[in-house]
Write a protein that holds these residues in place. Structure first.
Motif, PDB file in Angstrom:
ATOM      1  N   SER A  88       0.826  -1.216   0.000  1.00 14.76           N
ATOM      2  CA  SER A  88       0.000   0.000   0.000  1.00 14.76           C
ATOM      3  C   SER A  88       0.858   1.262   0.000  1.00 14.76           C
ATOM      4  O   SER A  88       0.462   2.274  -0.595  1.00 14.76           O
TER       5      SER A  88
ATOM      6  N   GLU B 227       1.842   1.798  -3.623  1.00 15.05           N
ATOM      7  CA  GLU B 227       0.737   2.345  -4.404  1.00 15.05           C
ATOM      8  C   GLU B 227       0.464   3.800  -4.029  1.00 15.05           C
ATOM      9  O   GLU B 227       0.216   4.646  -4.908  1.00 15.05           O
TER      10      GLU B 227
ATOM     11  N   ARG C 284       3.064   6.001  -5.527  1.00 12.46           N
ATOM     12  CA  ARG C 284       2.854   6.131  -6.980  1.00 12.46           C
ATOM     13  C   ARG C 284       1.780   7.166  -7.259  1.00 12.46           C
ATOM     14  O   ARG C 284       1.938   8.019  -8.140  1.00 12.46           O
ATOM     15  N   ARG C 285       0.681   7.122  -6.500  1.00 11.94           N
ATOM     16  CA  ARG C 285      -0.404   8.079  -6.711  1.00 11.94           C
ATOM     17  C   ARG C 285       0.046   9.509  -6.462  1.00 11.94           C
ATOM     18  O   ARG C 285      -0.415  10.438  -7.130  1.00 11.94           O
TER      19      ARG C 285
END
Length: 224
Positions: free
Chosen positions: A23, A26, A29-30
């Motif tokens: 998580s 991710e 990355r966002r």
């Protein structure tokens, strides 16, 4: 000289650290952040969500509202990842039930917020609830500061020296030492060599090992 056990949650009660790591990848990355995830995990595992976000964004003065918005987004990703593969650390519920049967007080001291706590308890389906849970969204400093563990002991009415902490992370092991508590290292997410200390009674891969070694019988004399 043992009245209570205090459990960390992530990596100690539940086998969640790989999903937390995923998580973080991710979430970074966002947010278009270049992050060494292994280094981030080393620095932040055991710290509160706000502390983690201030570290991640290299913004020590980030206001709490902004930090918490990031925390909620990241933790929602974590729960989405972990939910379909949810697993306890092997033997946790059996060990917890054995400890309860011996009359020990049982608490939880975690950097996780109330949403992650509810998620964990819902999936664990524990027949016996912890006496208290102290979380990382209650305004206390995260580990290695001892505040979370000390507050758990206070709520249970137990002296720190009469508690054993169960932890999977070096910062948590250090927090137990600073709290004046003994500790057990659960080597589910870190190498056993990272969980050592003069206050550490045992380092094991999971709770099945503690059950097999009769850890509770060794360290607790049940009241007649």
């Amino acid at each position: 000289m043992l009245d209570a056990l205090i459990f960390d949650m992530d990596g100690t009660m539940i086998d969640s650290m790989p999903s937390h790591k995923h998580s973080w990848v991710e979430f970074a990355r966002r947010k278009q952040l270049q992050v060494d995830i292994d280094d981030l995990m080393r620095r932040t595992t055991g710290r509160t969500g706000i502390e983690c976000m201030r570290d991640l964004f290299d913004h020590p003065e980030m206001d709490e509202a902004t930090a918490m918005a990031h925390v909620h987004e990241k933790e929602a990703v974590y729960r989405e990842i972990f939910s379909p593969i949810f697993a306890e650390v092997a033997g946790f519920k059996a060990f917890f039930n054995l400890a309860h049967g011996r009359g020990l007080k049982l608490g939880v001291g975690t950097a996780g917020d109330r949403h992650n706590q509810a998620f964990a308890y819902q999936h664990l389906q524990m027949p016996i609830a912890p006496l208290t849970t102290v979380g990382g969204d209650e305004g206390l400093p995260g580990k290695p500061e001892p505040a979370i563990f000390l507050e758990a002991a206070r709520r249970m009415g137990v002296e720190p020296a009469r508690c054993i902490v169960f932890e999977d992370a070096p910062l948590g092991i250090e927090a137990a030492r600073r709290a004046g508590m003994r500790a057990v290292g659960i080597a589910s997410s870190h190498h056993p060599d990272e969980l050592t200390g003069p206050h550490v009674l045992a380092i094991v891969p999971d709770y099945n090992a503690l059950i097999a070694s009769r850890f509770l019988e060794t360290h607790h004399v049940a009241s007649s």
